[in-house]
Write an enzyme that holds these catalytic residues in place. Structure first.
Site, mmCIF file in Angstrom:
data_model
loop_
_atom_site.group_PDB
_atom_site.id
_atom_site.type_symbol
_atom_site.label_atom_id
_atom_site.label_comp_id
_atom_site.label_asym_id
_atom_site.label_seq_id
_atom_site.Cartn_x
_atom_site.Cartn_y
_atom_site.Cartn_z
ATOM 1 C CG ASP A 19 -1.974 1.222 1.433
ATOM 2 O OD1 ASP A 19 -2.485 1.982 0.407
ATOM 3 O OD2 ASP A 19 -1.618 2.120 2.288
ATOM 4 C CG ASP A 21 -2.008 7.592 0.420
ATOM 5 O OD1 ASP A 21 -0.802 7.415 -0.387
ATOM 6 O OD2 ASP A 21 -3.263 7.604 -0.029
#
Length: 224
Positions: A19, A21
């Site tokens: 991922d 963020d």
């Protein structure tokens, strides 16, 4: 007495999917953009609920992106400059590449920011949402399919198949509820500085530097 065997991780080719963020970078990109719209507080509240699994991600994305309508596309330059790698991110990518792994970023954020972040560290693949722009300003909409929870797992599986990496040799890392499907699907799924719902369901967890992911992988291999 036989010679010590070199760790298997030095030879096994893996796919590492992360991922972006609050995992690969320290910020939530949509909140950085929202600073330019004056909607950060509103957007941050919705982001927090989505990451805890209280809201459908696609619906929450539409709600948050709608608040960005009218922001000049040039503001994305400031956003890119404001994004900072999580401690250990550079070291993790460098060591993964040294080991012959393929590294990918899969983000519910935006390609306009993810792509240069990936390119800067020589990351091989990425998938992310794209912001719609008209007349030099954000319209408050995205274009193309939304990269949500299901899409992240699908990306992991598709990349593994494309690269001929067995799912058992995949590693997925993320912090929010929309990362859970890919974390569960991966051979080694790791919650990173994660929300409680993710920590409870992920097989492994890391709370410090991002390159501690390597310790988890090596320990998992040693236990096999």
């Amino acid at each position: 007495m036989p010679e010590p065997r070199e760790p298997e991780t030095a030879h096994r080719r893996r796919l590492l999917v992360m991922d972006v963020d609050s995992t690969f970078i320290e910020q939530e990109v949509i909140e950085l953009i929202a600073d330019h719209a004056g909607t950060r507080e509103q957007v941050a509240a919705v982001t927090e609920r989505a990451m805890r699994g209280e809201l459908d991600f696609a619906a929450s994305l539409r709600e948050r992106v709608a608040t960005l309508a009218g922001v000049p596309a040039s503001a994305l330059d400031d956003v890119r400059a404001s994004a900072t790698h999580t401690p250990g991110a550079r070291e993790l990518v460098a060591e993964a590449h040294r080991r012959g792994w393929v590294v990918a970023l899969v983000s519910g954020g935006f390609a306009e920011v993810v792509e240069p972040l990936a390119r800067a560290l020589g990351i091989d693949r990425f998938r992310a949402n794209r912001l719609e722009v008209s007349g030099g300003r954000l319209t408050g909409r995205t274009t193309g399919p939304v990269v949500d929870r299901a899409a992240k797992e699908r990306a992991l599986r598709e990349l593994a198949a494309e690269l001929h990496v067995p799912m058992a040799d995949t590693v997925a890392v993320g912090d929010g509820a929309n990362d859970l499907d890919m974390i569960r699907a991966a051979g080694i799924g790791i919650a990173f500085r994660a929300k409680p719902v993710v920590r409870e369901q992920a097989p492994y967890a890391v709370d410090g530097r991002l390159d501690e992911v390597l310790d988890v992988v090596d320990a998992a291999d040693a236990a096999r």
